[in-house]
Design a protein around this motif. Structure first.
Motif, mmCIF file in Angstrom:
data_model
loop_
_atom_site.group_PDB
_atom_site.id
_atom_site.type_symbol
_atom_site.label_atom_id
_atom_site.label_comp_id
_atom_site.label_asym_id
_atom_site.label_seq_id
_atom_site.Cartn_x
_atom_site.Cartn_y
_atom_site.Cartn_z
ATOM 1 N N ASN A 161 -12.659 4.074 7.882
ATOM 2 C CA ASN A 161 -12.453 2.907 7.024
ATOM 3 C C ASN A 161 -12.493 3.266 5.541
ATOM 4 O O ASN A 161 -11.663 2.801 4.755
ATOM 5 N N HIS A 162 -13.454 4.096 5.158
ATOM 6 C CA HIS A 162 -13.516 4.528 3.761
ATOM 7 C C HIS A 162 -12.319 5.417 3.412
ATOM 8 O O HIS A 162 -11.795 5.358 2.289
ATOM 9 N N SER A 163 -11.909 6.243 4.366
ATOM 10 C CA SER A 163 -10.735 7.092 4.143
ATOM 11 C C SER A 163 -9.497 6.242 3.886
ATOM 12 O O SER A 163 -8.727 6.508 2.960
ATOM 13 N N LEU A 164 -9.310 5.215 4.712
ATOM 14 C CA LEU A 164 -8.151 4.351 4.565
ATOM 15 C C LEU A 164 -8.189 3.603 3.230
ATOM 16 O O LEU A 164 -7.167 3.450 2.557
ATOM 17 N N GLU A 165 -9.373 3.193 2.813
ATOM 18 C CA GLU A 165 -9.509 2.503 1.529
ATOM 19 C C GLU A 165 -9.163 3.435 0.362
ATOM 20 O O GLU A 165 -8.406 3.060 -0.542
ATOM 21 N N LEU A 166 -9.702 4.663 0.371
ATOM 22 C CA LEU A 166 -9.396 5.614 -0.702
ATOM 23 C C LEU A 166 -7.906 5.951 -0.705
ATOM 24 O O LEU A 166 -7.263 5.998 -1.759
ATOM 25 N N PHE A 167 -7.359 6.202 0.471
ATOM 26 C CA PHE A 167 -5.934 6.487 0.585
ATOM 27 C C PHE A 167 -5.105 5.343 -0.003
ATOM 28 O O PHE A 167 -4.183 5.563 -0.794
ATOM 29 N N SER A 168 -5.462 4.107 0.359
ATOM 30 C CA SER A 168 -4.717 2.926 -0.094
ATOM 31 C C SER A 168 -4.768 2.761 -1.608
ATOM 32 O O SER A 168 -3.790 2.337 -2.231
ATOM 33 N N ASN A 176 -6.381 -1.858 0.527
ATOM 34 C CA ASN A 176 -5.885 -1.744 1.899
ATOM 35 C C ASN A 176 -4.366 -1.615 1.882
ATOM 36 O O ASN A 176 -3.708 -1.975 0.909
ATOM 37 N N PRO A 177 -3.815 -1.117 2.979
ATOM 38 C CA PRO A 177 -2.368 -0.879 3.010
ATOM 39 C C PRO A 177 -1.565 -2.183 2.975
ATOM 40 O O PRO A 177 -2.036 -3.237 3.393
ATOM 41 N N ILE A 178 -0.340 -2.076 2.508
ATOM 42 C CA ILE A 178 0.620 -3.162 2.628
ATOM 43 C C ILE A 178 0.953 -3.284 4.108
ATOM 44 O O ILE A 178 1.077 -2.275 4.814
ATOM 45 N N LYS A 179 1.093 -4.509 4.589
ATOM 46 C CA LYS A 179 1.222 -4.784 6.026
ATOM 47 C C LYS A 179 2.242 -3.877 6.735
ATOM 48 O O LYS A 179 1.938 -3.294 7.768
ATOM 49 N N TYR A 198 3.139 -1.039 6.137
ATOM 50 C CA TYR A 198 2.759 0.377 6.096
ATOM 51 C C TYR A 198 1.455 0.644 6.860
ATOM 52 O O TYR A 198 0.910 1.744 6.776
ATOM 53 N N ASN A 199 0.935 -0.334 7.593
ATOM 54 C CA ASN A 199 -0.353 -0.173 8.287
ATOM 55 C C ASN A 199 -0.394 1.058 9.194
ATOM 56 O O ASN A 199 -1.297 1.890 9.078
ATOM 57 N N SER A 200 0.541 1.169 10.113
ATOM 58 C CA SER A 200 0.487 2.287 11.071
ATOM 59 C C SER A 200 0.723 3.620 10.369
ATOM 60 O O SER A 200 0.103 4.634 10.703
ATOM 61 N N HIS A 201 1.587 3.628 9.364
ATOM 62 C CA HIS A 201 1.838 4.855 8.610
ATOM 63 C C HIS A 201 0.589 5.280 7.828
ATOM 64 O O HIS A 201 0.270 6.468 7.742
ATOM 65 N N SER A 202 -0.101 4.293 7.274
ATOM 66 C CA SER A 202 -1.322 4.593 6.523
ATOM 67 C C SER A 202 -2.404 5.146 7.446
ATOM 68 O O SER A 202 -3.134 6.074 7.077
ATOM 69 N N ASP A 203 -2.516 4.585 8.650
ATOM 70 C CA ASP A 203 -3.470 5.105 9.636
ATOM 71 C C ASP A 203 -3.157 6.568 9.949
ATOM 72 O O ASP A 203 -4.055 7.412 10.002
ATOM 73 N N ARG A 204 -1.873 6.867 10.153
ATOM 74 C CA ARG A 204 -1.458 8.254 10.430
ATOM 75 C C ARG A 204 -1.857 9.169 9.283
ATOM 76 O O ARG A 204 -2.406 10.255 9.491
#
Length: 153
Positions: free
Chosen positions: A82-89, A97-100, A102-108
């Motif tokens: 969760n913290h990784s995804l937030e920093l990435f975003s 958080n990611p734009i809707k 781009y959710n799956s791409h951001s998870d990848r």
């Protein structure tokens, strides 16, 4: 004070020893990957004044096996997902958080980075402003490299 003229490692060691032996210092040695780097900066703690703190970051635990220099070692884990995804975003979208779409791409992308903050920032910035097709191509390339290769970079 004029900067000393240092021509080799031995001269540099002498300058460090002479100038810092009575001073309390905070020394941060980041990403040390060879024991000779540590040896070039210091050989004994007595080179620095009482109360000095020396922090060494490395991916090679063997470098820290010098009992006269190291009081303790702390192993850090990567950031949780969760913290990784937030920093990435923050770097990819300039938001938490990611734009809707781009959710799956951001998870990848976050998984590829393995919780490494610098990787999350760099890859997030690299993907920022790019189309989904460009994300697919870049992520496909990045997935070819195992996490160990990212950690070594």
């Amino acid at each position: 004070m004029k900067s000393p003229d240092i021509n080799n490692v031995m001269e540099g060691k002498e300058v460090i020893k002479r100038r810092l032996c009575s001073k309390r210092v905070l020394l941060l040695l980041d990403d040390v990957n060879d024991a000779s780097q540590l040896d070039a900066i210091m050989q004994k703690r007595e080179w620095f004044g009482k109360g000095s703190k020396i922090i060494i970051t490395t991916q090679d635990r063997g470098i820290l096996k010098v009992p006269t220099l190291v009081d303790g070692a702390y192993e850090l884990d990567g950031m949780n997902f969760n913290h990784s995804l937030e920093l990435f975003s923050k770097h990819a979208f300039r938001r938490d958080n990611p734009i809707k779409q781009y959710n799956s791409h951001s998870d990848r992308a976050a998984k590829i980075c393995g919780g490494l903050p610098l990787a999350l920032e760099v890859i997030g910035s690299l993907l920022s402003g790019k189309s989904i097709e460009e994300w697919d191509a870049i992520l496909k390339e990045l997935e070819k490299f195992p996490q160990e290769d990212v950690e070594r970079s």
